[in-house]
Design a protein around this motif. Structure first.
Motif, PDB file in Angstrom:
ATOM      1  N   LYS A  41       1.543  -9.455  -3.984  1.00 29.49           N
ATOM      2  CA  LYS A  41       2.124 -10.792  -3.834  1.00 29.49           C
ATOM      3  C   LYS A  41       1.722 -11.420  -2.498  1.00 29.49           C
ATOM      4  CE  LYS A  41       5.988 -10.223  -6.989  1.00 29.49           C
ATOM      5  NZ  LYS A  41       7.325  -9.615  -7.101  1.00 29.49           N
ATOM      6  N   ASN A  42       1.488 -10.576  -1.504  1.00 31.31           N
ATOM      7  CA  ASN A  42       1.112 -11.164  -0.217  1.00 31.31           C
ATOM      8  C   ASN A  42      -0.011 -10.431   0.513  1.00 31.31           C
ATOM      9  OD1 ASN A  42       2.456  -8.926   0.775  1.00 31.31           O
ATOM     10  ND2 ASN A  42       4.400 -10.036   0.872  1.00 31.31           N
ATOM     11  N   SER A  43      -0.716  -9.556  -0.193  1.00 35.61           N
ATOM     12  CA  SER A  43      -1.779  -8.845   0.513  1.00 35.61           C
ATOM     13  C   SER A  43      -2.914  -8.435  -0.424  1.00 35.61           C
ATOM     14  CB  SER A  43      -1.209  -7.580   1.174  1.00 35.61           C
ATOM     15  OG  SER A  43      -2.264  -6.756   1.627  1.00 35.61           O
ATOM     16  N   THR A  45       4.506  -3.490   5.088  1.00 36.69           N
ATOM     17  CA  THR A  45       4.855  -4.724   5.783  1.00 36.69           C
ATOM     18  C   THR A  45       4.800  -4.550   7.297  1.00 36.69           C
ATOM     19  OG1 THR A  45       6.428  -5.004   3.981  1.00 36.69           O
ATOM     20  CG2 THR A  45       6.578  -6.579   5.771  1.00 36.69           C
TER      21      THR A  45
END
Ligand code: CA
Length: 226
Positions: free
Chosen positions: A69-71, A42
């Motif tokens: 989930k986000n990358s 992150t």
């Protein structure tokens, strides 16, 4: 500088790999457990992650699931044995590649580069010729996502043809186009030799080339329907 996050709980592997990666120009971050890995991911937004499957606090799959989930960062699993490989294959969870320990650092680095090239979203700088891809940014050629080692001259010849896939190039035109590449004297016969060498590196069957087609009596062109 390309940032790599190495997630691994074995100190010996971390030390050796970090050194090699830094020698190769990577900026290397390390994490010895899943929690630290997620924190560093992150914070530093690495360009690629090397992820050991077996970590003390969670397994590599859980780490990847959270990251995904986000990358879409490329992830290569470092697996300890064949059983783990079959798990990776079976789950097909969105890892970009895996490598089994013990591995050669050279091989890992070349796979890392291949994975990162594949992940580059900017496809306008890629020319695809069937299972062969030319990356104009890095002047690299990939066949089935593996590096093909072309000499400068071979690359230039292939590029000349590939940039104009609808055009038939006379031998004279190719020779004229590549003339200024280097001091090397390229004549008609050496062009034949170069075409043969390129075919050996990129064609599935050199006797029945599909990428560089000979147009009898005229020259060469890129095969149709690639
Ligand atoms: Ca481990």
């Amino acid at each position: 500088m390309t940032k790599v996050l190495l997630v691994e709980d074995e100190n010996a592997i971390i030390m050796g790999l970090k050194y090699c990666l830094e020698q190769d120009g990577f900026q290397c971050f390390t994490a010895m457990n899943g929690k630290d890995a997620l924190f560093i991911q992150t914070k530093e937004k690495p360009d690629i992650i090397l992820l050991d499957l077996n970590l003390p606090d969670m397994n590599g799959f859980q780490v990847m699931e959270t990251i995904r989930k986000n990358s879409e960062v490329p992830i290569i699993f470092l697996t300890a044995n064949l059983e783990e490989v079959s798990i990776v294959k079976g789950l097909d969870m969105g890892a970009d590649d895996y490598i089994t320990k013990p591995f050669k650092t050279r091989e890992l680095i070349s796979r890392m580069k291949a994975v990162m090239r594949r992940n580059k979203k900017n496809s306008s700088n890629l020319i695809c010729l069937g299972n062969v891809t030319i990356d104009l940014n890095s002047a690299k050629v990939l066949k089935n996502n593996h590096d093909v080692m072309l000499t400068t001259l071979e690359y230039k010849i292939l590029l000349t043809l590939a940039m104009n896939p609808d055009m038939i190039f006379t031998r004279e035109k190719i020779l004229a186009d590549i003339w200024d590449v280097n001091e090397l004297y390229v004549n008609d016969n050496t062009l034949t030799v170069y075409i043969k060498r390129i075919r050996e590196k990129i064609e599935d069957d050199v006797n029945h080339p599909k990428i560089i087609i000979t147009v009898r009596g005229i020259g060469y062109k890129i095969g149709e329907g690639l």
